[in-house]
Design a protein around this motif. Structure first.
Motif, PDB file in Angstrom:
ATOM      1  N   GLU A   1      32.880  42.321   3.815  1.00 20.62           N
ATOM      2  CA  GLU A   1      31.356  41.547   3.350  1.00 20.62           C
ATOM      3  C   GLU A   1      31.024  42.198   2.430  1.00 20.62           C
ATOM      4  OE1 GLU A   1      29.174  41.499   6.684  1.00 20.62           O
ATOM      5  OE2 GLU A   1      31.772  40.668   8.367  1.00 20.62           O
ATOM      6  N   ILE A   2      30.967  41.068   1.332  1.00 21.04           N
ATOM      7  CA  ILE A   2      29.811  41.478   0.072  1.00 21.04           C
ATOM      8  C   ILE A   2      28.451  40.928   0.450  1.00 21.04           C
ATOM      9  CG2 ILE A   2      29.713  41.574  -2.251  1.00 21.04           C
ATOM     10  CD1 ILE A   2      32.831  41.587  -2.251  1.00 21.04           C
TER      11      ILE A   2
ATOM     12  N   LEU B   1      31.433  36.608   2.473  1.00 22.99           N
ATOM     13  CA  LEU B   1      30.069  36.536   1.308  1.00 22.99           C
ATOM     14  C   LEU B   1      29.036  36.597   2.905  1.00 22.99           C
ATOM     15  CD1 LEU B   1      28.420  36.559  -0.828  1.00 22.99           C
ATOM     16  CD2 LEU B   1      28.409  32.877  -0.658  1.00 22.99           C
ATOM     17  N   ASP B   2      28.087  37.773   2.493  1.00 25.39           N
ATOM     18  CA  ASP B   2      27.344  38.166   3.109  1.00 25.39           C
ATOM     19  C   ASP B   2      25.588  37.669   3.051  1.00 25.39           C
ATOM     20  OD1 ASP B   2      26.430  38.957   6.488  1.00 25.39           O
ATOM     21  OD2 ASP B   2      26.027  40.756   5.687  1.00 25.39           O
TER      22      ASP B   2
ATOM     23  N   ASP C   1      37.400  33.432   1.822  1.00 24.19           N
ATOM     24  CA  ASP C   1      37.374  33.217   2.895  1.00 24.19           C
ATOM     25  C   ASP C   1      36.495  32.976   4.135  1.00 24.19           C
ATOM     26  OD1 ASP C   1      40.517  34.159   2.407  1.00 24.19           O
ATOM     27  OD2 ASP C   1      39.621  35.859   1.593  1.00 24.19           O
ATOM     28  N   LYS C   2      35.390  32.845   4.222  1.00 26.26           N
ATOM     29  CA  LYS C   2      34.610  33.315   5.416  1.00 26.26           C
ATOM     30  C   LYS C   2      33.304  33.717   4.169  1.00 26.26           C
ATOM     31  CE  LYS C   2      37.194  35.253   8.548  1.00 26.26           C
ATOM     32  NZ  LYS C   2      37.899  35.778   7.544  1.00 26.26           N
ATOM     33  N   ILE C   3      32.208  32.892   4.725  1.00 23.19           N
ATOM     34  CA  ILE C   3      30.452  33.405   4.734  1.00 23.19           C
ATOM     35  C   ILE C   3      30.161  32.799   6.102  1.00 23.19           C
ATOM     36  CG2 ILE C   3      30.855  31.710   2.587  1.00 23.19           C
ATOM     37  CD1 ILE C   3      29.487  29.013   3.940  1.00 23.19           C
ATOM     38  N   LYS C   4      29.066  34.023   6.122  1.00 21.29           N
ATOM     39  CA  LYS C   4      27.913  34.302   6.864  1.00 21.29           C
ATOM     40  C   LYS C   4      27.201  33.687   6.974  1.00 21.29           C
ATOM     41  CE  LYS C   4      29.152  37.709   9.646  1.00 21.29           C
ATOM     42  NZ  LYS C   4      28.995  39.374   9.978  1.00 21.29           N
TER      43      LYS C   4
END
Length: 642
Positions: free
Chosen positions: A494-495, A523-524, A542-545
């Motif tokens: 997570e970045i 992406l945090d 791959d993902k976004i939070k």
């Protein structure tokens, strides 16, 4: 010289008034006197005006030409009187010629060529006069006069050489003086340039960092000696989102922006304010008037308002906000460095609170600074392997009831201070350069737990923005994971979105390397930055939070619902998974599902748990009846209880 000739001429003429004709004894002397008088007037005029080198050369050249003609005229006139002379008057003629020769040569001593011509003409006439008379006495006198003239010419030649040497000496002296003046001017210019380079900022022409701190030190020293009046304020200004201006519009536009800001600060027209540019987009000021805190806040608001007005930068019209931190000098052990750090800390608090505005360093800040120093010392001396630990919070797919991953969260139980929350010690670790060591220590604790979990459960691990931009850190990170035997395809890093904005090029390169190694990237805190939509499609995510700040007010805030719905739709269009953070109640859970979200994380499902509780938590979830293939709702009460 002309006065001597005229007087001598009329003296000789008076001896022939009754002997020679009037044209010879009166009218010719008158004509010669007129010529001599004209020359006298010419020289008198030159004495009363500023003479250029060109005019002086012209006058001297005229003297050379005229001296021979005038002297010849007087000699011829004197010789024409001899037919009318007796022994006494012939003696007068001889005396006239001898005296005139010697006197004129003396007067022309600094014009050697004119003196020589005069001597030749007059002495030649005298010798001619002596030969014509056949008188040995006159001949002897003529020879004496010639010899005397020759001696005088020699003396004049020596004097002329001395005169030339004097002129050359004066010329050299003047040349040396001019050279000295030129060198002094050059030295002064170089000194001023050196001062400007050492103490002035080239871009804004404001005092630079060195000048500012010297001025700050001088003011403190002045008051410590009891010579200054009252306290004073130091302010540190920082432009908000300045890096974005450079990235979007270029550094030339950024330079224009800095010059405009400097002009607007100068335009405040405060005589009690000393302004400086410390570097980058950071400015500083000193205010001597010892205003109250309220007055200082008013001044800060005035500065913010002055800078926030739109600026025409040729390429663009921009609006730029500013954050300001103030500190008051009170004399309580505040060195220039301490005072600056206090103002900078107040600036940091403005930035942390949302940017744009001003704060004054106060007692609460002093307490926080002292506490941060204690924490820093404790963190430096901490034994990470013993004092650090990790806890895990599940990320759940509510559509299937399955745990997709556990996010690893750091905990620090200091031997000296006891438990310290991550929000406190992580920024300190980043600031003092310990974040890499801390990250590897946490990774070594989290990866062995991953090996104990079911294959479908992933580990989500946070990386510091300070670390990811370093290729050396990425090399070490990949090497550490390989050494621990973990599979990259089971790990998501997570970045934060803020890190993306601040260092996009470096961050994009790091993400590319991690993706090539097989890791997932999330992406945090998505939605909290300003350039997410600009850069999102350029990153292999791959993902976004979705940040919990949009989720916590979903029930009562329609705008938050709109934002979350839009972000979920954006994720589907980009084919990127969306994780909704901060789901703390069943009501929020249901609302998120209505908005189109299914993958969630929050206290409603589970609080962060110790490593030894993860497997039992997973077993309890399986006990609800959910399996790996049948998507169904999980009874949330049992999940929460677990």
């Amino acid at each position: 010289m002309y006065f001597l000739v005229v007087v001598g001429t009329w003296g000789l003429a008076s001896s022939f008034f009754e002997r020679a004709p009037a044209w010879l004894s009166i009218w010719l002397p008158v004509a010669l006197t007129v010529v001599a008088t004209a020359r006298i007037v010419t020289w008198v005029r030159l004495r009363h005006q500023r003479v250029s080198a060109k005019l002086a050369f012209k006058a001297l050249r005229t003297t050379n030409r005229v001296s021979g003609l005038i002297s010849l005229a007087f000699v011829i006139w004197a010789l024409t009187l001899t037919p009318y002379a007796d022994d006494h008057t012939r003696g007068h003629v001889a005396f006239y010629l001898g005296i005139t020769s010697v006197g004129c040569m003396f007067c022309l001593m600094h014009i050697r060529s004119a003196a020589l011509m005069m001597a030749i003409v007059v002495n030649g006439g005298f010798v001619w006069f002596a030969v014509l008379n056949g008188d040995r006495v006159f001949l002897a006198e003529a020879i004496n006069v010639v010899l005397a003239s020759a001696a005088m010419l020699v003396i004049l030649r020596v004097n002329f050489k001395d005169f030339e040497a004097l002129i050359d000496s004066r010329r050299r002296l003047l040349s040396q003086q001019k050279e000295l003046v030129r060198r002094e001017a050059m030295t002064r210019q170089l000194s001023e340039e050196a001062f400007r380079l050492a103490y002035m900022d080239d871009l804004t022409e404001l005092p630079n960092r060195r000048h500012f701190f010297e001025e700050l030190g001088d003011r403190i020293a002045l008051r410590q000696r009891g010579e200054g009046e009252g306290n004073f304020f130091i302010g540190v200004l920082d432009l908000d989102e300045f890096k974005r201006v450079n990235d979007v519009y270029g550094h030339t536009c950024g330079d224009r922006l800095l010059r405009h800001v400097a002009e607007r600060l100068i335009g405040l027209n405060r005589n009690d304010m000393f302004l400086a540019r410390l570097g980058g987009d950071e400015f500083a000021l000193l205010i001597d008037a010892d205003p109250s805190d309220g007055e200082m806040v008013r001044i800060g608001s005035q500065i913010c308002h002055q800078i926030e007005a739109p600026m025409d930068l040729e390429d663009a019209v921009l609006e730029c906000s500013v954050s300001i931190g103030f500190a008051r000098w009170t004399g309580e052990g505040q060195t220039p460095e301490v005072l600056y750090e206090q103002a900078d800390y107040a600036l940091y608090q403005v930035k942390r609170g949302g940017k744009a505005g001003c704060q004054i360093f106060g007692p609460d800040h002093e307490f926080e600074v002292q506490r941060a120093r204690v924490l820093e010392r404790s963190l430096r001396s901490a034994t990470f392997e013993r004092e650090l630990s990790v806890v895990f919070q599940p990320i759940i797919d509510t559509a299937s009831g399955r745990v997709l991953a556990f996010e690893s969260l750091a905990r620090w139980n200091s031997d000296v201070l006891g438990p310290i929350p991550p929000v406190t010690f992580i920024p300190i670790a980043e600031r003092i350069g310990l974040i890499d060591s801390l990250t590897f220590a946490l990774l070594r604790k989290a990866l062995p737990e991953l090996a104990r979990w079911p294959e479908h459960v992933r580990l989500s691990f946070n990386l510091s923005a300070k670390s990811v931009t370093s290729s050396h850190f990425i090399d070490g990170l990949i090497g550490e994971i390989e050494a621990l035997g973990a599979r990259p395809e089971r790990i998501d890093f997570e970045i934060t979105e803020t890190a993306m904005i601040d260092n996009f090029a470096e961050m994009a390169s790091a993400i590319e390397r991690l993706k090539l190694a097989g890791f997932g990237i999330a992406l945090d805190d998505f939605g909290t930055g300003y350039s997410s939509l600009v850069h999102l499609h350029r990153l292999p995510l791959d993902k976004i939070k979705i940040d919990k700040s949009f989720v916590c007010n979903l029930v009562e805030d329609q705008a938050s619902c709109t934002i979350v719905r839009s972000l979920l739709a954006l994720g589907r269009q980009l084919q990127v998974g969306c994780i909704v953070e901060g789901v703390e109640t069943a009501e929020i859970r249901d609302l998120v599902r209505d908005l189109g979200g299914s993958i969630m994380q929050g206290y409603h499902f589970a609080r962060p748990m110790a490593a030894d509780r993860v497997l039992s938590y997973l077993e309890q979830l399986q006990g609800t009846g959910a399996d790996d293939t049948t998507p169904q709702e999980v009874p949330m009460s049992r999940v929460v209880n677990a």
